[in-house]
Motif scaffolding. Structure first.
Motif, PDB file in Angstrom:
ATOM      1  N   TYR A 114      40.129  36.643  35.421  1.00 20.32           N
ATOM      2  CA  TYR A 114      41.224  37.114  36.089  1.00 20.32           C
ATOM      3  C   TYR A 114      41.816  38.548  35.498  1.00 20.32           C
ATOM      4  O   TYR A 114      42.227  39.349  36.515  1.00 20.32           O
ATOM      5  N   ALA A 115      41.732  38.821  34.205  1.00 24.90           N
ATOM      6  CA  ALA A 115      42.378  40.263  33.924  1.00 24.90           C
ATOM      7  C   ALA A 115      41.008  41.219  34.581  1.00 24.90           C
ATOM      8  O   ALA A 115      41.619  42.270  34.827  1.00 24.90           O
ATOM      9  N   ARG A 147      44.081  40.656  38.000  1.00 25.35           N
ATOM     10  CA  ARG A 147      45.473  41.278  37.609  1.00 25.35           C
ATOM     11  C   ARG A 147      46.055  42.443  38.165  1.00 25.35           C
ATOM     12  O   ARG A 147      47.115  42.447  38.143  1.00 25.35           O
ATOM     13  N   ALA A 198      50.517  39.731  35.560  1.00 23.89           N
ATOM     14  CA  ALA A 198      50.238  38.906  34.560  1.00 23.89           C
ATOM     15  C   ALA A 198      51.477  38.163  33.827  1.00 23.89           C
ATOM     16  O   ALA A 198      52.548  38.599  34.407  1.00 23.89           O
TER      17      ALA A 198
END
Length: 354
Positions: A137-138, A142, A147
């Motif tokens: 995800y990061a 993101r 976040a």
């Protein structure tokens, strides 16, 4: 004669029943106009026809992929409970909003008529790895979705209310197929099946919202004081573009106990959660309530979470009525709260999402 009467009796009974049915139908209120309700409450941010992005990060509600994946219950829950901490307020009466269940259903029906029916999404046992999903995800998500400690330019996937409504199958379908023609791409050929499973596993592990503890609708008083510090002196606000006043100036005016009026232009459900101290709940869709505001030269500051659309509607309505000193809170209430400026309300002691 008896034979004629006995033969006519069933016809007469049927005719009377038909008359009674027609009368009962005529006595019922007409069905809610979903399009009119959408125009009043939703169009400001989600645009005419539900295409989205008229304000802030309000997404399209009629993307074919969204309507395919989102069943009616998912859409209704979003209207009913909103996305707390974002610009999407709760509009259900149970949370202090303006809409009852038939009205919510009417809006859902209107949106559904603009696109395809929902399909049955295949559910399966979760097989992904949450920590791997967090790292992915990061790397992949993101930059758009943000976040827990930052706001992105796309809808917040970590929002507890969203996660309470979104099933793993919905999340998987959304990742794979995206939201054409919006900015959300399809990742079907960009990620492996295992990577998609990892993302779903991480998202479903995040905290989810719980149902409200009180079944009764909150009540907002009608006799709230209009003025902040009636005996104080007038502030000397400097406006950007003749319209916007900075949060810093308003905070200083509050601290100095100066005389002015603050209007919360959001749905009353958001006003109940957190607000600038002393703010009046006059939502953008009920500007007739501005008639109770004195037109005596007192400064009036309106705010929302968009951060300008809803409050801009209120300020425009005031200016059409020739109120001389009006301004939109430039950065909006979410910035105000994130800066740690004074707030009151049910969520006043809770940390905001940053």
């Amino acid at each position: 004669m008896r034979r004629v009467w006995s033969g006519a009796l069933p016809v007469l009974v049927a005719w009377l029943a038909l008359c009674l049915w027609a009368r009962s139908v005529a006595a019922q209120p007409p069905p809610e106009d979903g399009k009119a309700l959408y125009s009043r409450y939703c169009q400001l941010c989600h645009a005419r026809g539900g295409t989205g992005y008229a304000a802030d990060r309000a997404p399209s509600l009629v993307s074919a992929m969204f309507l395919t994946a989102a069943n009616d219950a998912f859409i209704a829950r979003g209207i009913r409970f909103g996305r707390p901490g974002t610009a999407m307020a709760a509009y259900g009466k149970g949370r202090g909003g303006p809409l009852d269940e038939p009205q919510i259903s009417a809006i859902v029906a209107y949106l559904r008529a603009l696109g395809p029916r929902a399909i049955a999404l295949p559910e399966r046992e979760p097989a992904g790895d949450g920590p791997r999903g967090a790292a992915l995800y990061a790397q992949k998500c993101r930059s758009c979705h943000g976040a827990p400690n930052e706001v992105g330019k796309a809808p917040q996937l970590y929002n507890p209310e969203f996660l309470a409504a979104a099933t793993p199958a919905f999340l998987r379908h959304s990742i794979l197929h995206g939201r054409p023609p919006t900015r959300m791409p399809a990742f079907e050929r960009r990620l492996s099946a295992a990577q998609v499973d990892d993302l779903v596993a991480w998202l479903t592990s995040l905290p989810k919202a719980t149902p409200p503890s009180s079944p009764s609708a909150p009540v907002i008083p009608d006799d709230l004081p209009l003025l902040r510090h009636p005996e104080g002196k007038q502030p000397e606000f400097t406006l950007r573009e003749g319209r916007f006043v900075s949060a810093e100036q308003v905070k200083q005016a509050l601290a100095a106990q100066q005389r002015f009026i603050v209007i919360d232009a959001r749905s009353p459900s958001d006003w109940l959660q957190f607000r600038i101290p002393g703010a009046l709940p006059i939502p953008y869709y009920e500007t007739a309530k501005l008639e109770r505001i004195p037109n005596d030269g007192t400064w009036i500051v309106a705010y929302c979470a968009c951060p300008h659309h809803a409050s801009g509607e209120v300020v425009d309505a005031l200016r059409k009525r020739n109120y001389p000193h009006t301004a939109v809170l430039d950065e909006g209430i979410l910035f105000w709260r994130q800066q740690g400026y004074p707030i009151e309300g049910e969520a006043a002691g809770k940390a905001p999402a940053r």
